[in-house]
Design an enzyme around this catalytic site. Structure first.
Site, PDB file in Angstrom:
ATOM      1  N   MET A  32      57.103  -3.622 -10.773  1.00 57.50           N
ATOM      2  CA  MET A  32      56.149  -2.531 -10.609  1.00 57.50           C
ATOM      3  C   MET A  32      55.238  -2.438 -11.830  1.00 57.50           C
ATOM      4  O   MET A  32      54.609  -1.410 -12.089  1.00 57.50           O
ATOM      5  CB  MET A  32      56.874  -1.205 -10.373  1.00 57.50           C
ATOM      6  CG  MET A  32      57.592  -1.151  -9.041  1.00 57.50           C
ATOM      7  SD  MET A  32      57.886   0.521  -8.411  1.00 57.50           S
ATOM      8  CE  MET A  32      58.854   1.237  -9.722  1.00 57.50           C
ATOM      9  N   LEU A  35      55.115  -4.249 -17.833  1.00 57.99           N
ATOM     10  CA  LEU A  35      56.058  -5.313 -18.151  1.00 57.99           C
ATOM     11  C   LEU A  35      56.575  -5.224 -19.586  1.00 57.99           C
ATOM     12  O   LEU A  35      55.831  -4.939 -20.519  1.00 57.99           O
ATOM     13  CB  LEU A  35      55.397  -6.672 -17.939  1.00 57.99           C
ATOM     14  CG  LEU A  35      54.856  -6.957 -16.530  1.00 57.99           C
ATOM     15  CD1 LEU A  35      54.315  -8.379 -16.461  1.00 57.99           C
ATOM     16  CD2 LEU A  35      55.918  -6.716 -15.462  1.00 57.99           C
ATOM     17  N   GLU A  37      60.052  -7.031 -22.186  1.00 60.71           N
ATOM     18  CA  GLU A  37      60.766  -8.281 -22.383  1.00 60.71           C
ATOM     19  C   GLU A  37      61.785  -8.543 -21.272  1.00 60.71           C
ATOM     20  O   GLU A  37      62.067  -9.707 -20.946  1.00 60.71           O
ATOM     21  CB  GLU A  37      61.470  -8.278 -23.742  1.00 60.71           C
ATOM     22  CG  GLU A  37      62.225  -9.552 -24.064  1.00 60.71           C
ATOM     23  CD  GLU A  37      61.367 -10.817 -23.990  1.00 60.71           C
ATOM     24  OE1 GLU A  37      61.903 -11.874 -23.589  1.00 60.71           O
ATOM     25  OE2 GLU A  37      60.165 -10.757 -24.324  1.00 60.71           O
ATOM     26  N   GLY A  38      62.328  -7.489 -20.675  1.00 64.83           N
ATOM     27  CA  GLY A  38      63.243  -7.696 -19.552  1.00 64.83           C
ATOM     28  C   GLY A  38      62.561  -8.405 -18.404  1.00 64.83           C
ATOM     29  O   GLY A  38      63.100  -9.369 -17.833  1.00 64.83           O
ATOM     30  N   HIS A  39      61.361  -7.945 -18.039  1.00 58.09           N
ATOM     31  CA  HIS A  39      60.598  -8.614 -16.987  1.00 58.09           C
ATOM     32  C   HIS A  39      60.259 -10.050 -17.380  1.00 58.09           C
ATOM     33  O   HIS A  39      60.362 -10.978 -16.569  1.00 58.09           O
ATOM     34  CB  HIS A  39      59.289  -7.867 -16.719  1.00 58.09           C
ATOM     35  CG  HIS A  39      59.457  -6.474 -16.209  1.00 58.09           C
ATOM     36  ND1 HIS A  39      59.093  -5.379 -16.954  1.00 58.09           N
ATOM     37  CD2 HIS A  39      59.921  -6.003 -15.030  1.00 58.09           C
ATOM     38  CE1 HIS A  39      59.338  -4.277 -16.253  1.00 58.09           C
ATOM     39  NE2 HIS A  39      59.842  -4.622 -15.090  1.00 58.09           N
ATOM     40  N   GLU A 150      69.948  -7.455 -13.599  1.00 57.31           N
ATOM     41  CA  GLU A 150      71.199  -6.780 -13.256  1.00 57.31           C
ATOM     42  C   GLU A 150      71.217  -5.315 -13.677  1.00 57.31           C
ATOM     43  O   GLU A 150      72.156  -4.598 -13.346  1.00 57.31           O
ATOM     44  CB  GLU A 150      72.381  -7.504 -13.906  1.00 57.31           C
ATOM     45  CG  GLU A 150      72.660  -8.876 -13.310  1.00 57.31           C
ATOM     46  CD  GLU A 150      73.913  -9.509 -13.883  1.00 57.31           C
ATOM     47  OE1 GLU A 150      74.366  -9.043 -14.967  1.00 57.31           O
ATOM     48  OE2 GLU A 150      74.437 -10.458 -13.293  1.00 57.31           O
ATOM     49  N   GLN A 155      70.597  -1.806  -6.750  1.00 56.52           N
ATOM     50  CA  GLN A 155      69.428  -2.408  -6.122  1.00 56.52           C
ATOM     51  C   GLN A 155      69.652  -3.887  -5.857  1.00 56.52           C
ATOM     52  O   GLN A 155      69.281  -4.414  -4.792  1.00 56.52           O
ATOM     53  CB  GLN A 155      68.200  -2.231  -7.015  1.00 56.52           C
ATOM     54  CG  GLN A 155      66.964  -2.963  -6.519  1.00 56.52           C
ATOM     55  CD  GLN A 155      65.772  -2.754  -7.418  1.00 56.52           C
ATOM     56  OE1 GLN A 155      65.061  -1.766  -7.280  1.00 56.52           O
ATOM     57  NE2 GLN A 155      65.547  -3.669  -8.354  1.00 56.52           N
ATOM     58  N   SER A 187      63.506  -0.664 -20.248  1.00 60.40           N
ATOM     59  CA  SER A 187      62.997  -0.027 -19.040  1.00 60.40           C
ATOM     60  C   SER A 187      61.561   0.395 -19.284  1.00 60.40           C
ATOM     61  O   SER A 187      61.197   0.792 -20.399  1.00 60.40           O
ATOM     62  CB  SER A 187      63.842   1.208 -18.690  1.00 60.40           C
ATOM     63  OG  SER A 187      63.221   1.975 -17.678  1.00 60.40           O
ATOM     64  N   ARG A 189      60.407   3.008 -18.293  1.00 62.14           N
ATOM     65  CA  ARG A 189      60.446   4.452 -18.516  1.00 62.14           C
ATOM     66  C   ARG A 189      60.786   4.829 -19.959  1.00 62.14           C
ATOM     67  O   ARG A 189      60.667   5.988 -20.345  1.00 62.14           O
ATOM     68  CB  ARG A 189      61.440   5.108 -17.562  1.00 62.14           C
ATOM     69  CG  ARG A 189      60.972   5.140 -16.108  1.00 62.14           C
ATOM     70  CD  ARG A 189      61.946   5.928 -15.240  1.00 62.14           C
ATOM     71  NE  ARG A 189      61.376   6.254 -13.941  1.00 62.14           N
ATOM     72  CZ  ARG A 189      61.425   5.470 -12.871  1.00 62.14           C
ATOM     73  NH1 ARG A 189      62.018   4.289 -12.962  1.00 62.14           N
ATOM     74  NH2 ARG A 189      60.888   5.852 -11.724  1.00 62.14           N
TER      75      ARG A 189
END
Length: 295
Positions: A32, A35, A37-39, A150, A155, A187, A189
């Site tokens: 969504m 972005l 570092e996780g993405h 994860e 989800q 995140s 968020r």
């Protein structure tokens, strides 16, 4: 160097068709936007396994329970494209809501079982929105592989069940949660946290990890009442859920007698944070639950 952007299904499918004609394997990383570092870790994993990688950017209104939350969700397409360019992603698919959900759109996909309880109990309709948009993205991209983190473990289960039940020909690849240096799960968020909240936020992961160690040593899930109090004492306003669930099907557990996940959702001010940690029976301190040692 910039990443080509497709806005419509027709543009997307034209690009994918050309790749297919050359026998190339295609991967998709649904996001969504906003972005971090996780993405980007998902994109790198996809690039390692596929010839062409599509990153989707769509803030899906159907998975938000609050109009305020939807409006506040960060939209940073220009910055996102700039982050993707050095990685070598091949296409950014950024449709608009009117194209994804036309005025007469009337179909919703609901995945039972794994969507119930946990976050599903507090976010009615959320996973229906996730399942619907993910199914559309899989059909639109016609990808061979899809990469998910994860961090949102429920989800991940919903997506796996969707693919299995509807015979969608795509492989779901799960990637480990990426964390900040202080342990906070990354995140989009997190940017909403105030400075004091950001200092308190890592305590969630600390309590989760310590509780997982105790559960893996054979202590019963009743100890989670203490963990809830520790999270609240750290400055969190509410612990929505903190539960031990079986790793393979999310069934509730009273003790870690099989590979499991300790899953949490908690509110810090107006920001909802989620996290999870693997729990392996008899795990030595510091041992991480992986696909290899969970089998």
């Amino acid at each position: 160097m910039s990443v080509p952007i497709a806005r419509t299904v027709a543009e997307l499918r034209m690009a994918v068709a050309a790749w297919r004609q050359n026998g190339l394997k295609v991967a998709v990383v649904p996001t969504m936007g906003a972005l971090h570092e996780g993405h980007l870790s998902l994109v790198r994993a996809a690039l390692a396994k596929a010839d062409r990688v599509i990153v989707t950017l769509f803030v899906n209104p159907k998975q938000f329970n609050s109009a305020t939350d939807l409006a506040a969700y960060p939209r940073t397409e220009h910055d996102d494209a700039a982050r993707l360019a050095p990685l070598g992603a091949h296409l950014l698919y950024a449709p608009n809501a009117a194209d994804m959900y036309p005025e007469d759109f009337a179909t919703t996909i609901s995945v039972g079982g794994v969507s119930e309880g946990l976050c599903g109990a507090f976010r009615p309709g959320h996973f229906d929105g996730v399942a619907t948009v993910v199914a559309k993205l899989f059909l639109q991209t016609r990808a061979d592989l899809a990469f998910f983190g994860e961090k949102d473990f429920q989800q991940l289960h919903v997506v796996r069940r969707l693919v299995r039940d509807l015979d969608i020909p795509i492989e779901i690849v799960a990637c480990p949660t990426v964390r900040e240096a202080d342990g906070l799960a990354m995140s989009s968020r997190n940017v909403r946290l105030s400075a004091p909240q950001r200092l308190a936020a890592p305590r969630l992961a600390e309590v989760l990890s310590a509780s997982a160690e105790r559960l893996s040593a054979g202590l019963p899930a009743e100890l989670l009442a203490e963990a809830r109090q520790a999270i609240l004492a750290a400055g969190y306003d509410e612990v929505e859920c903190l539960e031990l669930r079986a790793d393979h099907d999310l069934s509730p557990l009273s003790a870690a007698d099989r590979p499991a996940r300790l899953i949490v959702a908690a509110w810090l001010g107006g920001t909802r944070l989620i996290d999870n940690v693997g729990v392996l029976p008899g795990r030595r301190k510091g041992q991480v639950l992986t696909a290899a040692n969970a089998a």
